[in-house]
Design a protein around this motif. Sequence first.
Motif, PDB file in Angstrom:
ATOM      1  N   TYR A 189      33.707  31.585  35.303  1.00 41.22           N
ATOM      2  CA  TYR A 189      32.452  31.218  35.579  1.00 41.22           C
ATOM      3  C   TYR A 189      32.188  30.253  36.832  1.00 41.22           C
ATOM      4  O   TYR A 189      31.210  30.111  37.702  1.00 41.22           O
ATOM      5  CB  TYR A 189      31.933  30.124  34.482  1.00 41.22           C
ATOM      6  CG  TYR A 189      31.638  31.005  33.054  1.00 41.22           C
ATOM      7  CD1 TYR A 189      30.407  31.943  33.163  1.00 41.22           C
ATOM      8  CD2 TYR A 189      32.174  30.764  32.098  1.00 41.22           C
ATOM      9  CE1 TYR A 189      30.166  32.773  32.107  1.00 41.22           C
ATOM     10  CE2 TYR A 189      31.809  31.523  30.541  1.00 41.22           C
ATOM     11  CZ  TYR A 189      30.779  32.432  30.825  1.00 41.22           C
ATOM     12  OH  TYR A 189      30.422  33.247  29.696  1.00 41.22           O
ATOM     13  N   ALA A 190      33.211  29.481  37.362  1.00 43.52           N
ATOM     14  CA  ALA A 190      33.219  28.433  38.175  1.00 43.52           C
ATOM     15  C   ALA A 190      33.655  29.197  39.523  1.00 43.52           C
ATOM     16  O   ALA A 190      33.796  28.259  40.571  1.00 43.52           O
ATOM     17  CB  ALA A 190      33.943  27.327  37.875  1.00 43.52           C
ATOM     18  N   THR A 191      33.790  30.284  39.734  1.00 46.58           N
ATOM     19  CA  THR A 191      34.028  31.084  40.919  1.00 46.58           C
ATOM     20  C   THR A 191      33.009  31.735  41.433  1.00 46.58           C
ATOM     21  O   THR A 191      32.478  32.791  40.755  1.00 46.58           O
ATOM     22  CB  THR A 191      35.444  31.996  40.739  1.00 46.58           C
ATOM     23  OG1 THR A 191      36.488  31.140  40.366  1.00 46.58           O
ATOM     24  CG2 THR A 191      35.931  32.702  42.057  1.00 46.58           C
ATOM     25  N   ASP A 192      32.440  31.711  42.450  1.00 46.86           N
ATOM     26  CA  ASP A 192      31.192  32.243  43.153  1.00 46.86           C
ATOM     27  C   ASP A 192      31.905  33.500  43.865  1.00 46.86           C
ATOM     28  O   ASP A 192      31.690  33.693  44.846  1.00 46.86           O
ATOM     29  CB  ASP A 192      30.089  31.390  44.002  1.00 46.86           C
ATOM     30  CG  ASP A 192      29.003  32.053  44.552  1.00 46.86           C
ATOM     31  OD1 ASP A 192      28.835  33.299  43.770  1.00 46.86           O
ATOM     32  OD2 ASP A 192      28.370  31.361  45.191  1.00 46.86           O
ATOM     33  N   ARG A 193      31.996  34.758  42.932  1.00 49.22           N
ATOM     34  CA  ARG A 193      32.563  35.792  43.432  1.00 49.22           C
ATOM     35  C   ARG A 193      31.523  36.680  44.352  1.00 49.22           C
ATOM     36  O   ARG A 193      31.785  37.174  45.180  1.00 49.22           O
ATOM     37  CB  ARG A 193      33.100  36.666  42.473  1.00 49.22           C
ATOM     38  CG  ARG A 193      34.480  36.101  41.993  1.00 49.22           C
ATOM     39  CD  ARG A 193      34.900  36.759  40.424  1.00 49.22           C
ATOM     40  NE  ARG A 193      33.947  36.524  39.347  1.00 49.22           N
ATOM     41  CZ  ARG A 193      33.969  37.287  38.323  1.00 49.22           C
ATOM     42  NH1 ARG A 193      34.426  38.497  38.504  1.00 49.22           N
ATOM     43  NH2 ARG A 193      32.939  37.086  37.343  1.00 49.22           N
ATOM     44  N   GLN A 194      30.279  36.686  43.755  1.00 49.87           N
ATOM     45  CA  GLN A 194      29.121  37.310  44.741  1.00 49.87           C
ATOM     46  C   GLN A 194      28.972  36.411  45.834  1.00 49.87           C
ATOM     47  O   GLN A 194      29.016  37.120  47.033  1.00 49.87           O
ATOM     48  CB  GLN A 194      27.741  37.123  43.871  1.00 49.87           C
ATOM     49  CG  GLN A 194      26.779  37.761  44.697  1.00 49.87           C
ATOM     50  CD  GLN A 194      27.091  39.660  44.618  1.00 49.87           C
ATOM     51  OE1 GLN A 194      27.369  40.236  43.722  1.00 49.87           O
ATOM     52  NE2 GLN A 194      27.177  40.010  46.008  1.00 49.87           N
ATOM     53  N   GLY A 195      29.288  35.262  46.111  1.00 49.87           N
ATOM     54  CA  GLY A 195      29.126  34.443  47.258  1.00 49.87           C
ATOM     55  C   GLY A 195      30.037  35.011  48.151  1.00 49.87           C
ATOM     56  O   GLY A 195      30.028  34.972  49.411  1.00 49.87           O
ATOM     57  N   PHE A 196      31.501  35.072  47.606  1.00 48.18           N
ATOM     58  CA  PHE A 196      32.612  35.606  48.425  1.00 48.18           C
ATOM     59  C   PHE A 196      32.415  36.745  49.037  1.00 48.18           C
ATOM     60  O   PHE A 196      32.835  37.150  50.246  1.00 48.18           O
ATOM     61  CB  PHE A 196      33.803  35.476  47.529  1.00 48.18           C
ATOM     62  CG  PHE A 196      35.065  36.394  48.325  1.00 48.18           C
ATOM     63  CD1 PHE A 196      35.853  35.600  48.930  1.00 48.18           C
ATOM     64  CD2 PHE A 196      35.133  37.606  47.766  1.00 48.18           C
ATOM     65  CE1 PHE A 196      36.798  36.626  49.660  1.00 48.18           C
ATOM     66  CE2 PHE A 196      36.252  38.536  48.506  1.00 48.18           C
ATOM     67  CZ  PHE A 196      37.062  37.927  49.441  1.00 48.18           C
ATOM     68  N   CYS A 197      31.891  37.707  48.159  1.00 51.78           N
ATOM     69  CA  CYS A 197      31.675  39.180  48.874  1.00 51.78           C
ATOM     70  C   CYS A 197      30.604  39.158  49.831  1.00 51.78           C
ATOM     71  O   CYS A 197      30.715  39.733  50.876  1.00 51.78           O
ATOM     72  CB  CYS A 197      31.209  40.022  47.508  1.00 51.78           C
ATOM     73  SG  CYS A 197      32.706  40.412  46.567  1.00 51.78           S
ATOM     74  N   ASP A 198      29.362  38.382  49.789  1.00 51.06           N
ATOM     75  CA  ASP A 198      28.657  38.124  50.618  1.00 51.06           C
ATOM     76  C   ASP A 198      28.907  37.591  52.035  1.00 51.06           C
ATOM     77  O   ASP A 198      28.673  38.214  53.024  1.00 51.06           O
ATOM     78  CB  ASP A 198      27.262  37.286  50.243  1.00 51.06           C
ATOM     79  CG  ASP A 198      26.582  38.084  49.058  1.00 51.06           C
ATOM     80  OD1 ASP A 198      26.711  38.928  48.822  1.00 51.06           O
ATOM     81  OD2 ASP A 198      25.985  37.272  48.401  1.00 51.06           O
ATOM     82  N   SER A 199      29.898  36.632  51.758  1.00 53.07           N
ATOM     83  CA  SER A 199      30.517  36.161  52.985  1.00 53.07           C
ATOM     84  C   SER A 199      31.426  36.878  53.847  1.00 53.07           C
ATOM     85  O   SER A 199      31.603  37.438  54.814  1.00 53.07           O
ATOM     86  CB  SER A 199      31.132  34.978  52.756  1.00 53.07           C
ATOM     87  OG  SER A 199      31.887  34.214  53.893  1.00 53.07           O
TER      88      SER A 199
END
Length: 570
Positions: free
Chosen positions: A316-326
């Motif tokens: 839950y505490a890992t922003d995987r969508q944010g990672f992919c966007d970046s």
Amino acid sequence: MNKQRIVAGLASVAMASTLVACSGGSSSNAKTLTVSVNQSLTGQFTPQYASSAYDQYVANLCYESMLKYNADNELVPELAKDLPEVSADGLTLTYKLEKGHKFSDGTEVTSKDVKFTFATLADPSYAGPNGGGLENLVGYKEYNSGAAKELTGIETPDDYTVVFHLVSPQIDAITKFGGMGITSADHYSKYKQGKVKVVEKNQEESCGSGAYQIKSYDKASGASFVRNEEFKREKGQYQVDQIIIKKTDVTTEVSELKKGTVDLIPDVIETNKVSEASQDKNMAFNYYSRSAVGFVAMNANNGATADKAVRQALMYATDRQGFCDSYFGWDKKASDEVKKVKGGYVPAAYWSPASVNCGAVVRNEETIDGLNTYAFDMDKANQVLDEAGWVRGADGIREKDGQKLEIKFLCSEGNSVLETLIPMVKKTWSDLGVDLKQTTVDFSTLLSNIQDESHDSEWNMCFLATSFTDNQDAGANDSYTNNPNNMAVNNYSRINDQALVDQLTKARADSDEKQSKADYVEAMKMAADDAGYMPVYSGMQFNLYNKKVDLTGTGTLRNWSQSMDTITVK
């Protein structure tokens, strides 16, 4: 056929030579393809032991299987004359071998070699990564335990017929048995039951029936290949005479492609590299859906990650969508053509995106009721830990029963994914009350350590990417196996959930595809709840190459090393 190949990223030096095996000749007019890899080859080159995607390149070049995938993800014959005949009850598969295939030492490939290959995988002393799924063979348990001296579930009524007998139907049986690379029984004539080390210790000495054979290998620099003179190619096929797999630096491999010191950079996901290549008039690229998932494995056999609540909270505490966007965003260098391609996405589950049954779920094209995909939610992450009794100390780090919430993250050198991911999780996990500690090693060391349970106390997490090698769902059976013979080399999460194993076994044993899919969907939900693997990304993968190369024939389940029959170099 193993369901998974492990991928990562590393460093380089120039080509050196250590002469091995039965090598062929070369000429000044030879057509040569130089392929860049930013990771060391480990020397595990036989089909029985090849684990990393890089070592599997070598196995693909040097060995053949009874069946293989074409660019349309369809199974077609290789050593076999046709697809196998399957009995009405699904318990017997009969493969007919094509005559005339020869190993590089001149001996013919026969049914004896097929049985030998699977006998080594079923051997009591075998501890490699590619033996999963054989438990359903008649006589496997007896041979594997040493109670029987022969693997009775494989019959060889003549030199060109191989019959597999199963205890129960197996939904992936055709690919499991048909897709395994075949090794020479005569080359390993010293093999006896319980002595599979004969195969394991001589892997740099290729003696396969594939189109190429190893000429030289050096761990620091790569490997070179020449033609297998015993291989009979059809007119117009296998036009490349020599292949060099050159270890390059991850930061300079595009420069090497521009200079012409390499011809091909395969399986690229970094959008900055694709952007640069897309604007160069001397370079070309192709792309297709990736059969791989980049993931964080969470060790359920050590420390804080032994607690399912911790694993779930970290998801839950890992922003995987944010990672992919970046990570997958296109920069200004990208051509208009390449900007139309979506580079990556967050997989809905740690599962094969190439699966004909469940791949659409992984790719977020379909949804499943009850599947927890762990969307980024810090409130939920804190709630899960609070309810599980992990309390913040005066230093802000949570603890439970005297144990600090410490996470030892094992990282591989030169990995561009981690360069983006680690700074992101440092912030959110710190806010969650996690003490994150990193150790960075070369990829070979990382893979060696996580495949050896004696090192489990050294790590809680590691990052890898798994390339699934077929379009079935049974890769999950390997990923969650609790078989002590191969748990460490396949189940990096160390999750030992017997109910999940039973569900996966049931799904694999379904003879009806619709029922198998339904059972695998239930298993997917159970696996997600266990939270042993954090799927971070999948998406498109690109091949970047010099325009003198024609990269015809590659696809989702058919990389460059499996497409040498159609690849040409001007």
